[in-house]
Write an enzyme that holds these catalytic residues in place. Structure first.
Site, PDB file in Angstrom:
ATOM      1  N   HIS A  82       0.923 -24.333  27.642  1.00 45.60           N
ATOM      2  CA  HIS A  82       1.975 -23.773  26.795  1.00 45.60           C
ATOM      3  C   HIS A  82       2.360 -24.716  25.661  1.00 45.60           C
ATOM      4  O   HIS A  82       3.095 -24.311  24.754  1.00 45.60           O
ATOM      5  CB  HIS A  82       3.232 -23.482  27.616  1.00 45.60           C
ATOM      6  CG  HIS A  82       3.101 -22.357  28.580  1.00 45.60           C
ATOM      7  ND1 HIS A  82       2.696 -22.547  29.890  1.00 45.60           N
ATOM      8  CD2 HIS A  82       3.326 -21.018  28.437  1.00 45.60           C
ATOM      9  CE1 HIS A  82       2.692 -21.373  30.519  1.00 45.60           C
ATOM     10  NE2 HIS A  82       3.048 -20.437  29.666  1.00 45.60           N
ATOM     11  N   HIS A 112       2.705 -10.289  24.762  1.00 49.51           N
ATOM     12  CA  HIS A 112       2.110 -11.560  25.194  1.00 49.51           C
ATOM     13  C   HIS A 112       1.545 -11.434  26.604  1.00 49.51           C
ATOM     14  O   HIS A 112       0.380 -11.785  26.857  1.00 49.51           O
ATOM     15  CB  HIS A 112       3.168 -12.666  25.145  1.00 49.51           C
ATOM     16  CG  HIS A 112       2.732 -13.957  25.772  1.00 49.51           C
ATOM     17  ND1 HIS A 112       2.364 -15.059  25.024  1.00 49.51           N
ATOM     18  CD2 HIS A 112       2.598 -14.332  27.076  1.00 49.51           C
ATOM     19  CE1 HIS A 112       2.021 -16.044  25.843  1.00 49.51           C
ATOM     20  NE2 HIS A 112       2.159 -15.621  27.094  1.00 49.51           N
ATOM     21  N   GLU A 113       2.367 -10.946  27.523  1.00 54.00           N
ATOM     22  CA  GLU A 113       1.932 -10.916  28.924  1.00 54.00           C
ATOM     23  C   GLU A 113       0.796  -9.925  29.139  1.00 54.00           C
ATOM     24  O   GLU A 113      -0.167 -10.217  29.861  1.00 54.00           O
ATOM     25  CB  GLU A 113       3.120 -10.596  29.836  1.00 54.00           C
ATOM     26  CG  GLU A 113       4.175 -11.689  29.880  1.00 54.00           C
ATOM     27  CD  GLU A 113       3.618 -13.028  30.335  1.00 54.00           C
ATOM     28  OE1 GLU A 113       2.644 -13.060  31.106  1.00 54.00           O
ATOM     29  OE2 GLU A 113       4.160 -14.068  29.909  1.00 54.00           O
ATOM     30  N   HIS A 135      -2.577 -11.260  28.210  1.00 57.85           N
ATOM     31  CA  HIS A 135      -3.274 -12.045  29.234  1.00 57.85           C
ATOM     32  C   HIS A 135      -4.263 -11.158  29.989  1.00 57.85           C
ATOM     33  O   HIS A 135      -5.331 -11.613  30.413  1.00 57.85           O
ATOM     34  CB  HIS A 135      -2.282 -12.652  30.221  1.00 57.85           C
ATOM     35  CG  HIS A 135      -1.643 -13.924  29.750  1.00 57.85           C
ATOM     36  ND1 HIS A 135      -2.380 -15.043  29.396  1.00 57.85           N
ATOM     37  CD2 HIS A 135      -0.335 -14.263  29.580  1.00 57.85           C
ATOM     38  CE1 HIS A 135      -1.555 -16.015  29.035  1.00 57.85           C
ATOM     39  NE2 HIS A 135      -0.312 -15.567  29.133  1.00 57.85           N
ATOM     40  N   TYR A 152      -7.664 -21.113  32.943  1.00 52.77           N
ATOM     41  CA  TYR A 152      -6.261 -21.380  32.640  1.00 52.77           C
ATOM     42  C   TYR A 152      -5.903 -22.851  32.872  1.00 52.77           C
ATOM     43  O   TYR A 152      -5.084 -23.198  33.719  1.00 52.77           O
ATOM     44  CB  TYR A 152      -5.368 -20.466  33.474  1.00 52.77           C
ATOM     45  CG  TYR A 152      -3.980 -20.284  32.912  1.00 52.77           C
ATOM     46  CD1 TYR A 152      -3.778 -19.634  31.703  1.00 52.77           C
ATOM     47  CD2 TYR A 152      -2.873 -20.766  33.598  1.00 52.77           C
ATOM     48  CE1 TYR A 152      -2.507 -19.463  31.190  1.00 52.77           C
ATOM     49  CE2 TYR A 152      -1.590 -20.611  33.098  1.00 52.77           C
ATOM     50  CZ  TYR A 152      -1.411 -19.956  31.893  1.00 52.77           C
ATOM     51  OH  TYR A 152      -0.146 -19.787  31.376  1.00 52.77           O
ATOM     52  N   ASP A 207       1.862 -28.412  33.577  1.00 55.64           N
ATOM     53  CA  ASP A 207       1.616 -27.145  32.878  1.00 55.64           C
ATOM     54  C   ASP A 207       0.120 -26.882  32.711  1.00 55.64           C
ATOM     55  O   ASP A 207      -0.346 -26.505  31.639  1.00 55.64           O
ATOM     56  CB  ASP A 207       2.329 -27.171  31.515  1.00 55.64           C
ATOM     57  CG  ASP A 207       2.259 -25.862  30.761  1.00 55.64           C
ATOM     58  OD1 ASP A 207       2.230 -24.800  31.403  1.00 55.64           O
ATOM     59  OD2 ASP A 207       2.216 -25.913  29.513  1.00 55.64           O
ATOM     60  N   GLU A 226      -3.273 -18.994  26.332  1.00 56.35           N
ATOM     61  CA  GLU A 226      -1.871 -18.814  25.953  1.00 56.35           C
ATOM     62  C   GLU A 226      -1.732 -18.449  24.476  1.00 56.35           C
ATOM     63  O   GLU A 226      -0.924 -17.590  24.107  1.00 56.35           O
ATOM     64  CB  GLU A 226      -1.069 -20.076  26.258  1.00 56.35           C
ATOM     65  CG  GLU A 226      -0.628 -20.206  27.688  1.00 56.35           C
ATOM     66  CD  GLU A 226       0.331 -19.093  28.101  1.00 56.35           C
ATOM     67  OE1 GLU A 226       1.155 -18.662  27.276  1.00 56.35           O
ATOM     68  OE2 GLU A 226       0.245 -18.649  29.255  1.00 56.35           O
TER      69      GLU A 226
END
Length: 339
Positions: free
Chosen positions: A259, A157-158, A161, A172, A254, A181
């Site tokens: 998210h 996932h990271e 990005h 974002y 957020d 995301e």
């Protein structure tokens, strides 16, 4: 030079906010660190010469907040005694393998970028993040969250990005941020599925399965199969993700709910992958990858623009009306029309 995105963390801020309100000391410290991250200014990495092999470097912050830390396992070195180091190293490799083997992409920048990671960041840091240059892992507090290197889909996932950073550069915030995301959840899940050689029907479609500590009432941070069902715990609250556009959450928190509302495109991908059958990294994943990398998106793209781009990508790749109709139907089931 590619601009750096905001630092992207796996644990949503609203989860840590709720824990902090209850006096959870690790969450208070983690939020303070995350605020520091947002204010930091980094220099964007310069793409490396092309290579067809991963170049990994895992470093150890030794529970400090200084990055990048001491090198403990460079590319090709044998496993060490610290399981966090080895898990990070293997997760970097699994992510590289998906993008290289399946999509022909040499590293996350498409040009052989070295994959850097730092483990043991901070004291009981309840998060993991991509900062535009490297992955950084906390150890978790052992009460709500466990070790963040233990979940290969979190690593995927990271790092994904980073792929978005070097391709569409989706802003974002709001819907473009929710797509940012979601793309990381999609490819993070595909990293795990590819490593396990699971079909779409065999996969659990959970993000962060095993991350929640024993006693927490939940199975993961998010569920692509059933958004809104990943956890329901007195400390964490209930998973707020919607699965349909009619339940889209309007919020100033957020970054506009990046998210939260990512559950909508997440579910569309799950529906498409299971409808097409077989390994999700093949047709469904290829359509999403083509959409991300073939200049069909603007940085402020919303859900409808992204959905239309996936239909165009499917038509260009497969020239099969049945496939494009399946893509259209998946989006319709989450309330997004491409007509």
């Amino acid at each position: 030079m590619t601009p750096l995105p905001p630092r992207c963390s796996i644990v949503p801020p609203y989860v840590l906010d709720r824990l902090a309100e209850q006096g959870h000391a690790a969450a208070v410290r983690s939020l303070a660190l995350d605020a520091t991250h947002r204010e930091a200014r980094l220099v964007a990495p310069v793409p490396a010469p092309g290579t067809d092999r991963p170049r990994r470097v895992v470093r150890d912050a030794r529970h400090t907040e200084r990055l990048p830390g001491r090198t403990v396992r460079p590319e090709g070195a044998p496993p060490v005694a610290d399981p966090c180091v080895n898990q990070a190293y293997d997760g970097l490799g699994a992510t590289y393998a998906l993008f290289s083997d399946v999509y022909g992409r040499p590293s996350i920048d498409g040009a052989g970028m070295r994959l850097d990671a730092t483990v043991h960041y901070g004291e009981h840091y309840d998060n993991a993040f991509w900062d535009g240059q490297r992955m950084v892992f906390g150890d978790g507090d052992g009460v709500v969250f466990g070790d963040f290197t233990a979940c290969v889909d979190v690593i995927g996932h990271e790092l994904s990005h980073g792929v978005t950073q070097f391709t569409a550069g989706l802003a974002y915030h709001d819907q473009s941020g929710a797509l940012n995301e979601s793309l990381s959840d999609v490819f993070g899940s595909l990293v795990k599925q590819y490593a396990l050689r699971q079909s779409a029907d065999e996969a659990d479609w959970l993000i962060g399965s095993g991350l929640l500590a024993p006693g927490v009432q939940g199975v993961a941070l998010r569920s692509m199969k059933a958004p809104g069902t990943a956890y329901d715990d007195p400390r964490l609250g209930k998973d707020p993700q919607p699965a349909h556009l009619r339940d889209y959450v309007e919020t100033a928190q957020d970054q506009g709910g990046v998210h939260i509302n990512s559950g909508i495109p997440n579910h569309a991908f799950y529906l498409l992958a299971t409808a097409l059958g077989g390994p999700a990294w093949e047709r469904a994943g290829r359509i999403w990858y083509d959409t991300l990398t073939t200049h069909r998106l603007t940085p402020d793209a919303g859900f409808t623009a992204f959905a239309r781009a996936t239909v165009a990508a499917a038509a260009a790749r497969y020239q099969d009306e049945a496939v494009t109709n399946t893509v259209t139907a998946a989006w319709a089931k989450v309330g997004i029309s491409v007509g």
